[in-house]
Scaffold this motif. Structure first.
Motif, PDB file in Angstrom:
ATOM      1  N   VAL A 179       0.843  -1.201   0.000  1.00 38.53           N
ATOM      2  CA  VAL A 179       0.000   0.000   0.000  1.00 38.53           C
ATOM      3  C   VAL A 179       0.878   1.251   0.000  1.00 38.53           C
ATOM      4  N   ARG A 180       1.968   1.224   0.752  1.00 35.36           N
ATOM      5  CA  ARG A 180       2.898   2.364   0.731  1.00 35.36           C
ATOM      6  C   ARG A 180       3.424   2.579  -0.677  1.00 35.36           C
ATOM      7  N   ASN A 181       3.786   1.487  -1.340  1.00 36.11           N
ATOM      8  CA  ASN A 181       4.301   1.587  -2.710  1.00 36.11           C
ATOM      9  C   ASN A 181       3.241   2.098  -3.677  1.00 36.11           C
ATOM     10  N   ALA A 182       1.967   1.840  -3.354  1.00 41.34           N
ATOM     11  CA  ALA A 182       0.870   2.269  -4.220  1.00 41.34           C
ATOM     12  C   ALA A 182       0.741   3.790  -4.269  1.00 41.34           C
ATOM     13  N   LEU A 183       1.374   4.490  -3.335  1.00 39.91           N
ATOM     14  CA  LEU A 183       1.367   5.958  -3.376  1.00 39.91           C
ATOM     15  C   LEU A 183       2.106   6.472  -4.610  1.00 39.91           C
ATOM     16  N   GLY A 184       2.889   5.599  -5.221  1.00 35.58           N
ATOM     17  CA  GLY A 184       3.611   5.963  -6.435  1.00 35.58           C
ATOM     18  C   GLY A 184       2.964   5.418  -7.691  1.00 35.58           C
ATOM     19  N   ASP A 185       1.739   4.924  -7.576  1.00 34.90           N
ATOM     20  CA  ASP A 185       1.041   4.346  -8.726  1.00 34.90           C
ATOM     21  C   ASP A 185       0.781   5.407  -9.794  1.00 34.90           C
ATOM     22  N   ASN A 193      -6.743   6.127  -2.864  1.00 28.41           N
ATOM     23  CA  ASN A 193      -7.220   5.007  -2.050  1.00 28.41           C
ATOM     24  C   ASN A 193      -6.128   4.474  -1.136  1.00 28.41           C
ATOM     25  N   ALA A 194      -4.895   4.469  -1.644  1.00 31.67           N
ATOM     26  CA  ALA A 194      -3.768   4.040  -0.815  1.00 31.67           C
ATOM     27  C   ALA A 194      -3.604   4.991   0.362  1.00 31.67           C
ATOM     28  N   MET A 195      -3.757   6.277   0.077  1.00 35.58           N
ATOM     29  CA  MET A 195      -3.664   7.292   1.124  1.00 35.58           C
ATOM     30  C   MET A 195      -4.735   7.055   2.193  1.00 35.58           C
ATOM     31  N   SER A 196      -5.945   6.786   1.743  1.00 33.86           N
ATOM     32  CA  SER A 196      -7.057   6.545   2.646  1.00 33.86           C
ATOM     33  C   SER A 196      -6.825   5.287   3.485  1.00 33.86           C
ATOM     34  N   ALA A 197      -6.311   4.225   2.857  1.00 33.48           N
ATOM     35  CA  ALA A 197      -6.051   2.967   3.563  1.00 33.48           C
ATOM     36  C   ALA A 197      -4.976   3.141   4.635  1.00 33.48           C
ATOM     37  N   LEU A 198      -3.912   3.861   4.297  1.00 35.14           N
ATOM     38  CA  LEU A 198      -2.835   4.100   5.262  1.00 35.14           C
ATOM     39  C   LEU A 198      -3.327   4.929   6.445  1.00 35.14           C
ATOM     40  N   ALA A 199      -4.136   5.936   6.145  1.00 34.92           N
ATOM     41  CA  ALA A 199      -4.695   6.772   7.217  1.00 34.92           C
ATOM     42  C   ALA A 199      -5.596   5.945   8.125  1.00 34.92           C
ATOM     43  N   GLU A 200      -6.368   5.039   7.521  1.00 37.08           N
ATOM     44  CA  GLU A 200      -7.262   4.187   8.311  1.00 37.08           C
ATOM     45  C   GLU A 200      -6.465   3.257   9.215  1.00 37.08           C
ATOM     46  N   MET A 201      -5.377   2.702   8.685  1.00 36.80           N
ATOM     47  CA  MET A 201      -4.542   1.806   9.491  1.00 36.80           C
ATOM     48  C   MET A 201      -3.869   2.570  10.626  1.00 36.80           C
ATOM     49  N   ASN A 202      -3.460   3.798  10.354  1.00 37.22           N
ATOM     50  CA  ASN A 202      -2.874   4.630  11.413  1.00 37.22           C
ATOM     51  C   ASN A 202      -3.889   4.904  12.520  1.00 37.22           C
ATOM     52  N   SER A 203      -5.136   5.109  12.129  1.00 33.31           N
ATOM     53  CA  SER A 203      -6.179   5.409  13.111  1.00 33.31           C
ATOM     54  C   SER A 203      -6.492   4.210  14.000  1.00 33.31           C
ATOM     55  N   MET A 204      -6.060   3.027  13.568  1.00 31.64           N
ATOM     56  CA  MET A 204      -6.274   1.822  14.374  1.00 31.64           C
ATOM     57  C   MET A 204      -5.193   1.662  15.442  1.00 31.64           C
ATOM     58  N   GLY A 205      -4.299   2.633  15.523  1.00 34.41           N
ATOM     59  CA  GLY A 205      -3.238   2.567  16.520  1.00 34.41           C
ATOM     60  C   GLY A 205      -1.907   2.124  15.944  1.00 34.41           C
ATOM     61  N   GLY A 206      -1.899   1.885  14.639  1.00 38.84           N
ATOM     62  CA  GLY A 206      -0.641   1.497  14.003  1.00 38.84           C
ATOM     63  C   GLY A 206       0.175   2.722  13.619  1.00 38.84           C
ATOM     64  N   CYS A 226      -8.025  13.516  -9.119  1.00 41.14           N
ATOM     65  CA  CYS A 226      -8.905  12.571  -8.440  1.00 41.14           C
ATOM     66  C   CYS A 226     -10.359  13.026  -8.480  1.00 41.14           C
ATOM     67  N   VAL A 227     -11.250  12.077  -8.279  1.00 46.19           N
ATOM     68  CA  VAL A 227     -12.657  12.424  -8.097  1.00 46.19           C
ATOM     69  C   VAL A 227     -12.801  13.050  -6.711  1.00 46.19           C
ATOM     70  N   GLU A 228     -13.962  13.579  -6.408  1.00 45.70           N
ATOM     71  CA  GLU A 228     -14.159  14.331  -5.172  1.00 45.70           C
ATOM     72  C   GLU A 228     -13.798  13.535  -3.916  1.00 45.70           C
ATOM     73  N   TRP A 229     -14.224  12.262  -3.877  1.00 44.74           N
ATOM     74  CA  TRP A 229     -13.931  11.439  -2.702  1.00 44.74           C
ATOM     75  C   TRP A 229     -12.428  11.323  -2.489  1.00 44.74           C
ATOM     76  N   GLY A 230     -11.690  11.121  -3.587  1.00 39.22           N
ATOM     77  CA  GLY A 230     -10.237  11.001  -3.496  1.00 39.22           C
ATOM     78  C   GLY A 230      -9.583  12.297  -3.056  1.00 39.22           C
ATOM     79  N   GLN A 231     -10.110  13.417  -3.546  1.00 35.64           N
ATOM     80  CA  GLN A 231      -9.573  14.720  -3.150  1.00 35.64           C
ATOM     81  C   GLN A 231      -9.724  14.935  -1.640  1.00 35.64           C
ATOM     82  N   ILE A 232     -10.891  14.576  -1.123  1.00 39.58           N
ATOM     83  CA  ILE A 232     -11.146  14.739   0.308  1.00 39.58           C
ATOM     84  C   ILE A 232     -10.172  13.898   1.130  1.00 39.58           C
ATOM     85  N   ALA A 233      -9.929  12.652   0.702  1.00 43.20           N
ATOM     86  CA  ALA A 233      -9.014  11.759   1.422  1.00 43.20           C
ATOM     87  C   ALA A 233      -7.606  12.342   1.461  1.00 43.20           C
TER      88      ALA A 233
END
Length: 267
Positions: A179-185, A193-206, A226-233
């Motif tokens: 997922v970290r590597n996906a930031l360079g997709d 989406n990778a950004m959103s996933a990483l943020a979600e994992m961080n919020s879990m205490g990681g 990005c589309v609007e949802w991606g921009q917000i993330a």
């Protein structure tokens, strides 16, 4: 005395009402069971729709689990989506039966249609059943490097689901690093989406990622595509970043300034 008689009568009527409703529900489920096992494709499809409609309004259709499961082997995308939705809803209460669907999930994750591949991997992640993880790893690994960006953007979000269920498996299989590597997709929806996933994992205490200057630069480029949802993330992630100096802060503000004029208030 009369009040007691009235109360008794009311109680009797409520019991009768409950029995009638139970009989009606049983009758409807029996009818659906018959339709789900029909030899005609359209009748089975319509039965699946009715099952989901009943489930949506709160009716208990868990007794049809095995009958719904039999209809997974279909090329009809609409039916498959509905069946997967049904499985997600009842997975936690019937985890042993969900295992029966694993072979179909794995097969769908390698389907020629990217929509079906993405649907399969997303559903397996949303099931949140520990027993499914052993079968999810290989399909998820393939989907993370899929040639289609729609599949990849779905797969990175699935990693967050796996991380929530079992962090050890997510780390050991290299999913978090993927997922970290996906930031360079090359595809900006995958990046958001990778950004959103990483943020979600961080919020879990990681502590799976931290914003670095090169990543910030990448996100500033992605936010315009990005589309609007991606921009917000992406914007929510950038809020946590502390610029190294005044010049970098001004540069970030200049590049994000057009977002203030966006038609969507959330952006």
């Amino acid at each position: 005395m009369m009040n007691a008689a009235i109360q008794t009568r009311i109680a009797q009527l409520q019991i009768v009402k409950a029995k009638v409703l139970a009989a009606l529900r049983k009758g409807e489920n029996y009818e659906l069971k018959t339709e789900l096992n029909s030899e005609y494709k359209e009748r089975r499809k319509e039965a699946v729709r009715r099952v989901i409609a009943n489930m949506t309004v709160g009716k208990d259709v868990s007794g049809l689990f095995t009958d719904v499961l039999k209809n997974m082997h279909t090329d009809d995308l609409e039916s498959k989506k509905l069946i997967y939705l049904y499985l997600i809803n009842y997975a936690k209460t019937q985890p042993d039966l969900v295992i029966l669907a694993i072979n179909t999930f794995v097969k769908d994750a390698e389907d020629s249609n990217p929509l079906i591949r993405a649907l399969a991997i997303r559903t397996m992640g949303c099931l949140q059943v520990q027993e499914v993880l052993d079968y999810l790893c290989d399909p998820l690994r393939k989907c993370l490097s899929d040639s289609n960006p729609y599949v990849r953007k779905t797969a990175v979000l699935c990693v967050a689901k796996v991380y929530d269920l079992n962090r050890g498996i997510a780390d050991e299989n290299g999913f978090v690093e993927a997922v970290r590597n996906a930031l360079g997709d090359v595809n900006m929806m995958v990046v958001s989406n990778a950004m959103s996933a990483l943020a979600e994992m961080n919020s879990m205490g990681g502590d799976v990622w931290r914003l670095e200057p090169q990543i910030v630069s990448r996100l500033l480029t992605a936010v315009n595509e990005c589309v609007e949802w991606g921009q917000i993330a992406i914007l929510e992630a950038l809020i946590e970043y502390e610029p190294r100096d005044e010049k970098e802060a001004e540069n970030i503000c200049e590049r994000l300034l057009p977002r203030l004029q966006h038609a969507n208030g959330s952006v």
